[in-house]
Design a protein around this motif. Structure first.
Motif, PDB file in Angstrom:
ATOM      1  N   LEU A  43      -0.524  -5.768   1.408  1.00 30.84           N
ATOM      2  CA  LEU A  43       0.606  -6.462   0.807  1.00 30.84           C
ATOM      3  C   LEU A  43       0.856  -7.740   1.603  1.00 30.84           C
ATOM      4  O   LEU A  43       1.039  -7.689   2.815  1.00 30.84           O
ATOM      5  CB  LEU A  43       1.850  -5.569   0.823  1.00 30.84           C
ATOM      6  CG  LEU A  43       3.109  -6.149   0.188  1.00 30.84           C
ATOM      7  CD1 LEU A  43       2.919  -6.368  -1.300  1.00 30.84           C
ATOM      8  CD2 LEU A  43       4.291  -5.218   0.423  1.00 30.84           C
ATOM      9  N   ASP A  44       0.826  -8.858   0.910  1.00 27.69           N
ATOM     10  CA  ASP A  44       1.040 -10.179   1.510  1.00 27.69           C
ATOM     11  C   ASP A  44       2.442 -10.633   1.130  1.00 27.69           C
ATOM     12  O   ASP A  44       2.710 -10.901  -0.037  1.00 27.69           O
ATOM     13  CB  ASP A  44      -0.036 -11.131   0.968  1.00 27.69           C
ATOM     14  CG  ASP A  44       0.235 -12.597   1.293  1.00 27.69           C
ATOM     15  OD1 ASP A  44       1.241 -12.908   1.944  1.00 27.69           O
ATOM     16  OD2 ASP A  44      -0.577 -13.437   0.870  1.00 27.69           O
ATOM     17  N   TYR A  49       0.958 -10.203   6.474  1.00 27.11           N
ATOM     18  CA  TYR A  49       0.184  -9.127   5.868  1.00 27.11           C
ATOM     19  C   TYR A  49       0.576  -7.747   6.398  1.00 27.11           C
ATOM     20  O   TYR A  49       0.759  -7.574   7.596  1.00 27.11           O
ATOM     21  CB  TYR A  49      -1.319  -9.360   6.099  1.00 27.11           C
ATOM     22  CG  TYR A  49      -1.806 -10.574   5.371  1.00 27.11           C
ATOM     23  CD1 TYR A  49      -2.280 -10.481   4.064  1.00 27.11           C
ATOM     24  CD2 TYR A  49      -1.761 -11.822   5.981  1.00 27.11           C
ATOM     25  CE1 TYR A  49      -2.707 -11.605   3.379  1.00 27.11           C
ATOM     26  CE2 TYR A  49      -2.181 -12.957   5.299  1.00 27.11           C
ATOM     27  CZ  TYR A  49      -2.657 -12.834   4.000  1.00 27.11           C
ATOM     28  OH  TYR A  49      -3.060 -13.956   3.316  1.00 27.11           O
ATOM     29  N   TYR A  50       0.694  -6.800   5.484  1.00 26.51           N
ATOM     30  CA  TYR A  50       0.988  -5.410   5.812  1.00 26.51           C
ATOM     31  C   TYR A  50      -0.110  -4.550   5.192  1.00 26.51           C
ATOM     32  O   TYR A  50      -0.574  -4.830   4.087  1.00 26.51           O
ATOM     33  CB  TYR A  50       2.340  -4.989   5.234  1.00 26.51           C
ATOM     34  CG  TYR A  50       3.501  -5.777   5.789  1.00 26.51           C
ATOM     35  CD1 TYR A  50       4.162  -5.360   6.937  1.00 26.51           C
ATOM     36  CD2 TYR A  50       3.927  -6.945   5.164  1.00 26.51           C
ATOM     37  CE1 TYR A  50       5.228  -6.088   7.453  1.00 26.51           C
ATOM     38  CE2 TYR A  50       4.986  -7.679   5.674  1.00 26.51           C
ATOM     39  CZ  TYR A  50       5.633  -7.245   6.812  1.00 26.51           C
ATOM     40  OH  TYR A  50       6.674  -7.964   7.318  1.00 26.51           O
ATOM     41  N   GLU A  51      -0.517  -3.492   5.902  1.00 25.71           N
ATOM     42  CA  GLU A  51      -1.546  -2.588   5.393  1.00 25.71           C
ATOM     43  C   GLU A  51      -0.975  -1.198   5.195  1.00 25.71           C
ATOM     44  O   GLU A  51      -0.122  -0.751   5.974  1.00 25.71           O
ATOM     45  CB  GLU A  51      -2.724  -2.515   6.368  1.00 25.71           C
ATOM     46  CG  GLU A  51      -3.545  -3.776   6.421  1.00 25.71           C
ATOM     47  CD  GLU A  51      -4.787  -3.612   7.290  1.00 25.71           C
ATOM     48  OE1 GLU A  51      -4.935  -2.564   7.955  1.00 25.71           O
ATOM     49  OE2 GLU A  51      -5.604  -4.539   7.291  1.00 25.71           O
ATOM     50  N   ASN A  52      -1.456  -0.531   4.162  1.00 25.15           N
ATOM     51  CA  ASN A  52      -1.075   0.855   3.858  1.00 25.15           C
ATOM     52  C   ASN A  52       0.437   1.047   3.837  1.00 25.15           C
ATOM     53  O   ASN A  52       0.998   1.793   4.631  1.00 25.15           O
ATOM     54  CB  ASN A  52      -1.737   1.833   4.841  1.00 25.15           C
ATOM     55  CG  ASN A  52      -3.247   1.723   4.775  1.00 25.15           C
ATOM     56  OD1 ASN A  52      -3.814   1.578   3.694  1.00 25.15           O
ATOM     57  ND2 ASN A  52      -3.893   1.760   5.925  1.00 25.15           N
ATOM     58  N   VAL A  53       1.087   0.338   2.930  1.00 24.75           N
ATOM     59  CA  VAL A  53       2.541   0.424   2.788  1.00 24.75           C
ATOM     60  C   VAL A  53       2.894   1.007   1.419  1.00 24.75           C
ATOM     61  O   VAL A  53       2.077   1.009   0.499  1.00 24.75           O
ATOM     62  CB  VAL A  53       3.211  -0.960   2.948  1.00 24.75           C
ATOM     63  CG1 VAL A  53       3.082  -1.459   4.371  1.00 24.75           C
ATOM     64  CG2 VAL A  53       2.664  -1.973   1.964  1.00 24.75           C
ATOM     65  N   THR A  54       4.099   1.523   1.330  1.00 27.43           N
ATOM     66  CA  THR A  54       4.622   2.040   0.064  1.00 27.43           C
ATOM     67  C   THR A  54       5.682   1.068  -0.433  1.00 27.43           C
ATOM     68  O   THR A  54       6.606   0.717   0.299  1.00 27.43           O
ATOM     69  CB  THR A  54       5.225   3.442   0.257  1.00 27.43           C
ATOM     70  OG1 THR A  54       4.206   4.297   0.778  1.00 27.43           O
ATOM     71  CG2 THR A  54       5.743   4.003  -1.051  1.00 27.43           C
ATOM     72  N   VAL A  55       5.527   0.624  -1.673  1.00 30.44           N
ATOM     73  CA  VAL A  55       6.453  -0.326  -2.273  1.00 30.44           C
ATOM     74  C   VAL A  55       7.277   0.414  -3.318  1.00 30.44           C
ATOM     75  O   VAL A  55       6.726   1.002  -4.254  1.00 30.44           O
ATOM     76  CB  VAL A  55       5.693  -1.506  -2.925  1.00 30.44           C
ATOM     77  CG1 VAL A  55       6.678  -2.521  -3.487  1.00 30.44           C
ATOM     78  CG2 VAL A  55       4.755  -2.163  -1.924  1.00 30.44           C
TER      79      VAL A  55
END
Length: 134
Positions: A43-44, A49-55
């Protein structure tokens, strides 16, 4: 002769299907009073940048008594459940397409887009609040 008719029918149906898909975005209506949770591999958010996140994305439906604006609240949490980012987009709408793609924003101006990577199949997201996602 039968082959020509069959070929014509296949070509005709292909044109109809592609035309229907191209007009899909104009007919789609925003989802109101909906909550969607999507796990994103990347997720940018405005270049960070974030990796392996829940939106988690929640849209409201104004009741015009207490709330008179459409809003979409977005919360991003990491693998441990810690909140890393949240934002309420005002005067914005939540759209979900048949491909599973999620868009948040105003008409013709997307501020958040989450779509599936064609190469890996992972969900990828981008947020551009002021400049839009293109």
């Amino acid at each position: 002769s039968m082959k020509k008719v069959l070929l014509f029918l296949v070509m005709f149906m292909t044109c109809v299907v592609s035309f229907a898909q191209s007009n899909d975005s104009e007919k789609i209506k925003p989802l109101l009073d909906t909550e969607i949770v999507r796990k994103c591999a990347n997720l940018d958010i405005e270049g960070k940048y974030y990796e392996n996140v829940t939106v988690t994305i929640k849209s409201n439906e104004p009741d015009y008594v207490w709330i008179d604006k459409y809003k979409v609240k977005v919360t991003v949490t990491d693998a441990s459940g810690s909140k890393v980012w949240n934002k309420t987009f005002k005067n914005a709408f939540l759209y979900v397409f048949s491909s599973g793609q999620i868009q948040v924003g105003k008409q013709n101006f997307d501020q958040l887009v989450i779509s599936k990577s064609s190469s890996t199949g992972d969900w990828l997201g981008m947020v551009r609040e002021k400049e839009g996602v293109y």
